[in-house]
Design an enzyme around this catalytic site. Structure first.
Site, mmCIF file in Angstrom:
data_model
loop_
_atom_site.group_PDB
_atom_site.id
_atom_site.type_symbol
_atom_site.label_atom_id
_atom_site.label_comp_id
_atom_site.label_asym_id
_atom_site.label_seq_id
_atom_site.Cartn_x
_atom_site.Cartn_y
_atom_site.Cartn_z
ATOM 1 N N ASP A 114 -20.050 29.968 48.985
ATOM 2 C CA ASP A 114 -19.830 31.378 48.673
ATOM 3 C C ASP A 114 -19.375 31.567 47.235
ATOM 4 O O ASP A 114 -19.661 32.577 46.617
ATOM 5 C CB ASP A 114 -18.795 31.975 49.613
ATOM 6 N N HIS B 59 -27.088 31.808 29.722
ATOM 7 C CA HIS B 59 -27.243 30.855 30.820
ATOM 8 C C HIS B 59 -27.864 31.502 32.052
ATOM 9 O O HIS B 59 -27.609 31.077 33.179
ATOM 10 C CB HIS B 59 -25.913 30.178 31.136
ATOM 11 N N ASP C 204 -27.696 34.681 33.340
ATOM 12 C CA ASP C 204 -27.214 35.891 33.998
ATOM 13 C C ASP C 204 -27.107 36.997 32.949
ATOM 14 O O ASP C 204 -27.598 36.857 31.831
ATOM 15 C CB ASP C 204 -25.904 35.652 34.759
ATOM 16 N N HIS D 135 -16.078 34.564 32.707
ATOM 17 C CA HIS D 135 -16.404 35.780 33.439
ATOM 18 C C HIS D 135 -16.717 35.431 34.882
ATOM 19 O O HIS D 135 -17.070 34.299 35.201
ATOM 20 C CB HIS D 135 -17.557 36.560 32.794
ATOM 21 N N HIS E 164 -17.856 31.717 35.749
ATOM 22 C CA HIS E 164 -18.403 30.938 34.646
ATOM 23 C C HIS E 164 -17.388 30.818 33.516
ATOM 24 O O HIS E 164 -17.037 31.810 32.881
ATOM 25 C CB HIS E 164 -19.673 31.608 34.111
ATOM 26 N N ASP F 146 -16.461 29.602 29.727
ATOM 27 C CA ASP F 146 -17.156 29.380 28.470
ATOM 28 C C ASP F 146 -16.822 27.970 27.988
ATOM 29 O O ASP F 146 -15.680 27.669 27.645
ATOM 30 C CB ASP F 146 -16.714 30.422 27.439
ATOM 31 N N GLU G 119 -14.753 26.970 24.705
ATOM 32 C CA GLU G 119 -13.300 27.112 24.559
ATOM 33 C C GLU G 119 -12.612 25.757 24.727
ATOM 34 O O GLU G 119 -13.155 24.837 25.319
ATOM 35 C CB GLU G 119 -12.740 28.088 25.612
ATOM 36 N N GLU H 226 -10.055 35.009 37.246
ATOM 37 C CA GLU H 226 -11.478 35.189 37.578
ATOM 38 C C GLU H 226 -11.697 35.193 39.095
ATOM 39 O O GLU H 226 -12.547 35.925 39.600
ATOM 40 C CB GLU H 226 -12.323 34.109 36.892
ATOM 41 N N HIS I 263 -8.855 44.427 36.320
ATOM 42 C CA HIS I 263 -7.738 44.018 35.483
ATOM 43 C C HIS I 263 -6.522 44.912 35.718
ATOM 44 O O HIS I 263 -6.648 46.073 36.107
ATOM 45 C CB HIS I 263 -8.126 44.042 34.005
HETATM 46 ZN ZN LIG Z 1 -22.324 33.807 33.438
#
Ligand SMILES: [Zn+2]
Length: 112
Positions: A4, A14, A16, A29, A39, A41, A44, A67, A76
């Site tokens: 899930d 990538h 999306d 994100h 996902h 990054d 970083e 996330e 947020h």
């Molecule tokens: Zn993504």
């Protein structure tokens, strides 16, 4: 059987609607239910250490909690103490839910 929630580290475009933007700015994100994608990054500097090393690293756990909150449907928070506050500081760990986080998730998933 498919999972899930799918967590991964990506770079650039990538596949999306949200390309990773490289160093700083957007650290990771995730999507609202029921996508299940989280996902990070990969450009970083990440660490899971407590305390974090003094090299500008971000707390991979703090960002992950934030996330996962989105994966569960949270937006947020305006409370700077909340893990759902949108600003994550390099070199700082935050892994404890604030009252605002708890209130928000309880509002989404009330108990009988
Ligand atoms: Zn993504």
């Amino acid at each position: 059987m498919a999972s899930d929630l799918v967590v991964g580290v990506y770079g650039g475009d990538h596949g999306d609607s949200v390309p990773c933007d490289g160093l700083r700015n957007e650290l990771a994100h995730a999507f609202y239910p029921t996508d299940g994608g989280l996902h990070y990054d990969g450009d970083e500097q990440w660490s899971s250490l407590v305390p974090l090393p003094d090299d500008g690293s971000y707390d991979v756990v703090w960002v992950g909690i934030n996330e996962i909150g989105h994966l569960l449907g949270l937006v947020h928070s305006n409370d700077p103490n909340a893990v759902m506050f949108p600003w994550v500081e390099p070199g700082k760990n935050k892994r404890t839910l604030a009252a605002d986080d708890i209130d928000a998730i309880r509002a989404l998933y009330p108990q009988g």
